[in-house]
Design an enzyme around this catalytic site. Structure first.
Site, mmCIF file in Angstrom:
data_model
loop_
_atom_site.group_PDB
_atom_site.id
_atom_site.type_symbol
_atom_site.label_atom_id
_atom_site.label_comp_id
_atom_site.label_asym_id
_atom_site.label_seq_id
_atom_site.Cartn_x
_atom_site.Cartn_y
_atom_site.Cartn_z
ATOM 1 N N ARG A 27 -15.250 22.270 -39.369
ATOM 2 C CA ARG A 27 -15.803 22.590 -40.682
ATOM 3 C C ARG A 27 -17.142 23.319 -40.582
ATOM 4 N NH1 ARG A 27 -13.414 19.732 -44.816
ATOM 5 N NH2 ARG A 27 -15.198 20.138 -46.134
ATOM 6 N N TRP A 74 -22.469 24.448 -41.386
ATOM 7 C CA TRP A 74 -22.087 25.854 -41.517
ATOM 8 C C TRP A 74 -23.077 26.399 -42.528
ATOM 9 C CZ3 TRP A 74 -20.367 29.211 -45.374
ATOM 10 C CH2 TRP A 74 -19.731 30.381 -44.943
ATOM 11 N N GLY A 101 -22.063 21.530 -49.456
ATOM 12 C CA GLY A 101 -22.000 22.170 -50.768
ATOM 13 C C GLY A 101 -23.231 23.019 -50.994
ATOM 14 N N LYS A 493 -5.657 37.822 -38.582
ATOM 15 C CA LYS A 493 -5.725 36.899 -37.436
ATOM 16 C C LYS A 493 -6.476 37.555 -36.284
ATOM 17 C CE LYS A 493 -4.857 33.985 -38.658
ATOM 18 N NZ LYS A 493 -4.481 33.134 -39.750
ATOM 19 N N GLU A 496 -10.342 37.839 -36.992
ATOM 20 C CA GLU A 496 -11.141 36.602 -37.003
ATOM 21 C C GLU A 496 -11.251 35.948 -35.623
ATOM 22 O OE1 GLU A 496 -9.698 33.207 -39.326
ATOM 23 O OE2 GLU A 496 -7.697 34.076 -39.276
ATOM 24 N N LYS A 611 -13.396 26.270 -41.498
ATOM 25 C CA LYS A 611 -11.995 26.003 -41.828
ATOM 26 C C LYS A 611 -11.777 25.908 -43.329
ATOM 27 C CE LYS A 611 -7.750 24.880 -40.830
ATOM 28 N NZ LYS A 611 -6.922 26.055 -40.503
HETATM 29 C C1 F6R Z 1 -7.569 32.486 -41.871
HETATM 30 C C2 F6R Z 1 -7.806 31.297 -42.643
HETATM 31 C C3 F6R Z 1 -8.410 31.435 -43.990
HETATM 32 C C4 F6R Z 1 -7.757 30.446 -44.962
HETATM 33 C C5 F6R Z 1 -8.468 30.505 -46.323
HETATM 34 C C6 F6R Z 1 -7.821 29.591 -47.343
HETATM 35 O O1 F6R Z 1 -6.937 32.189 -40.669
HETATM 36 O O2 F6R Z 1 -7.543 30.208 -42.213
HETATM 37 O O3 F6R Z 1 -8.300 32.741 -44.456
HETATM 38 O O4 F6R Z 1 -6.422 30.764 -45.107
HETATM 39 O O5 F6R Z 1 -9.808 30.130 -46.155
HETATM 40 O O6 F6R Z 1 -7.838 28.264 -46.906
HETATM 41 P P1 F6R Z 1 -6.910 27.172 -47.580
HETATM 42 O O7 F6R Z 1 -5.504 27.512 -47.257
HETATM 43 O O8 F6R Z 1 -7.349 25.886 -46.983
HETATM 44 O O9 F6R Z 1 -7.168 27.237 -49.061
#
Ligand code: F6R
Length: 616
Positions: A27, A74, A101, A493, A496, A611
């Protein structure tokens, strides 16, 4: 975003906090810190860099206590410095806080507190909150002693605008922790003689599976061996307990060098999990337990809007092709962040579907709430059980992919496409998809795990292909029809994980601008897994090859594309048009992974990324 963990119990808090932070590192990973109650003093240790830097620092310090909080950061407010690392403390060091947050009105609160004589050591909004709590704590002398801490946190939060998941310690109250949330996830864990508070169950699931998910504007006050929940308005809240059923072992590497590779290899299982119990061969259809909509209601839908961010948004684009093709319902795909502010015309026959692995992405959550506010029904496809989106949606489908720890989404993406195919099948069979056409999809889905398994066997070969391209700085990904979103996902992919600049385009669009980029240093990936436009994509390949491009192709076995038609070619099994996007994705994930590793990057923690994006 950031991850928080808090512990109160009979055990030594430090190893529990560190282990929790290790599991939360996905995270945020630019700095980390803990604070522990020791003999009426809250001792705080923080370090910038990965968690190992904090562990190194702790190895030289005597720190033993049974109550503590921890944070992996982060950065949002302020650069990556030790001063900006959490826990943040009030001027008098009585209040210590970890926060996930963004406090939007922190500037005005800071100005108010400065006038009251508070000073600030960091650039963070969190330090402002620590001091605001401290300010109220000093004013709460009238409250009964046992309520003073809780009241000061509650009153401070009443002034806050923004998002938060927090855990707070007060050095006067050594056996207490307060947690609170607004739009950032927070879960309470209840073990034997111990409590946990965290942004994610995975940080403490090895200790207890007995949890309570906090809702927005709720606070939890842990005092010794019991806890109470209240709202910001001081109303008592009844705790609804859940049993978490995730296999915590799946949050371990189990011999893989990285979570990303492990999760790529878990896809056959994740696909089986997504399909389990949902296919009906007899009816040549699919069914779901949690849609909360009757077939009659589903039949009335005349438009679907799919909303998501990032990779989940790419899954929405694939779903658009599949649902329109098999269910014949018009579909639009929106970035959740755009949908929220766009005021799109909506009517009661429009169904909104949000897709989110984490179920916590703030933009997706906000888009869902906006649609609900306007009276629309929202279905959610999510992986994380009990996440905010899963809980607030009107109905939904769980992915059952298991924890996805690698920051780059892999198994969640293919699972989201699987569920979209099931949904298209269900909606199609309620309309005019024939029994035979439905059965073809059912059979294709059943074969999918094995087909994916066979592509995974090519991992080493894909690594040797990646070796040939590892030094390039740009790359294009081209596909037509349902391969176009896969081109976008392949490019996402790659950028990143390997930091190679990459773009995805519909193949024919290359002539309208991107072709100017072509040099031997800008290789082009072609996704040629759609028979229906195969000749067209072959022409596009010839066009770029004539201009000196190096070409890598993903094609189907027995395809008209020959092995020598490209610099490198990766074959995937012949599949039904519905499942081809999944089959074409696997080589791109492996390619991005190997490129990232070959270029020396930490693929599980790409720079600047987190993430779960719980800030706008
Ligand atoms: C890319 C990636 C991000 C997530 C995006 C949405 O590999 O993981 O682009 O797809 O942040 O995240 P979720 O699916 O958790 O809403």
């Amino acid at each position: 975003m950031c991850g928080i963990i808090a512990y109160l119990g009979l055990q030594d808090a430090v190893p529990i906090l560190i282990d929790g932070l290790r599991r939360l590192e996905y995270r945020g990973y630019d700095s980390a810190g803990i604070a522990v109650q020791v003999d009426g003093i809250t001792q705080c240790v923080r370090a910038i860099g990965p968690l190992s830097a904090l562990q190194k620092k702790l190895s030289t310090i005597e720190l033993a206590g049974n109550t503590g909080i921890g944070h992996t950061r982060w950065a949002t407010h302020g650069s990556v410095t030790e001063a900006n690392t959490h826990p943040q403390q009030s001027n008098d060091k009585k209040i210590s806080i970890v926060h996930n947050g963004v406090i939007e009105n922190f500037q005005s609160i800071r100005e108010f507190l400065s006038v009251q004589g508070f000073q600030f050591q960091s650039e963070t909004d969190t330090e402002t909150l620590a001091n605001l709590i401290s300010y109220h704590y000093s004013k709460e002398l009238e409250s009964p002693t046992q309520d003073r801490f809780l009241e000061s946190v509650r009153k401070a939060l009443l002034h806050v605008r923004g998002t938060y998941g927090i855990a707070v310690l007060c050095s006067d109250r050594p056996n207490e922790i307060i947690g609170a949330r607004n739009s950032s996830p927070l879960v309470l864990g209840m073990g034997k003689d111990e409590f946990f508070i965290s942004s994610d169950v995975c940080s403490f699931a090895q200790h207890t599976r007995d949890v309570v998910y906090l809702h927005d504007n709720e606070l939890v006050h842990i005092t010794g061996d019991h806890f109470k929940l209240i709202t910001l308005d001081r109303e008592a809240v009844e705790a609804v307990r859940h049993e978490v059923d995730w296999d915590t072992a799946s949050a371990e590497l189990n011999g893989y060098p990285h979570f990303m590779l492990k999760e790529i290899f878990e896809q056959p299982q994740a696909i089986e999990n997504a399909l389990r119990g949902r296919i009906s061969g007899d009816l040549s259809s699919a069914h779901f337990g949690g849609l909360q909509m009757t077939d009659e209601e589903l039949h009335k839908i005349n438009r679907i809007i799919l909303c998501a961010c990032g990779t989940a948004w790419c899954a929405c684009l694939v779903a658009e092709y599949i649902i329109e093709k098999f269910a014949r319902i018009p579909v639009e795909v929106e970035y959740a962040s755009e949908f929220r502010y766009r005021n799109a015309p909506l009517d009661q026959q429009t169904l909104i579907i949000v897709i989110s692995q984490s179920g916590e992405t703030i933009d997706t959550l906000a888009a869902m709430r906006e649609a609900q506010q306007r009276g629309l029904r929202v279905l959610a496809i999510t992986n994380v059980v009990g996440s905010t989106i899963a809980r607030e949606a009107d109905g939904g489908i769980y992915q059952h992919s298991g924890p996805e720890i690698g920051v780059a989404s892999t198994k969640a993406f293919t699972s989201q496409i699987c569920i979209s195919i099931l949904l298209a099948l269900h909606l199609g069979r309620l309309r005019d998809l024939s029994f035979d056409d439905g059965i073809e999809i059912v059979e294709a889905l059943k074969k999918l795990p094995e087909q994916v398994e066979s592509i995974l066997l090519q991992s080493e070969r894909i690594r040797s292909i990646a070796m040939r391209y590892k030094d390039c700085s740009d790359m294009l990904f081209l596909g037509r029809q349902s391969m176009f979103p896969i081109a976008l996902e392949g490019a996402l992919k790659l950028k990143e994980i390997s930091y190679v600049h990459a773009e995805g385009y519909p193949a024919a669009e290359i002539k309208h601008g991107p072709m100017a980029l072509i040099t031997p240093q800008c290789p082009i990936f072609f996704l040629a897994c759609d028979d229906h436009v195969l000749e067209k994509i072959q022409s596009n390949m010839h066009e770029v090859q004539a201009r000196g491009a190096r070409v890598i192709v993903v094609a189907q076995e027995n395809s008209a594309i020959h092995a020598n038609a490209a610099n490198d070619i990766i074959f995937v099994p012949q599949g039904h048009s519905a499942v081809n996007p999944i089959l074409a994705t696997i080589p791109l994930q492996l390619f991005a992974y190997h490129m990232g590793v070959l270029r020396g990057h930490n693929v599980d923690r790409p720079r600047h990324l987190a993430k779960s994006v719980t800030v706008e």
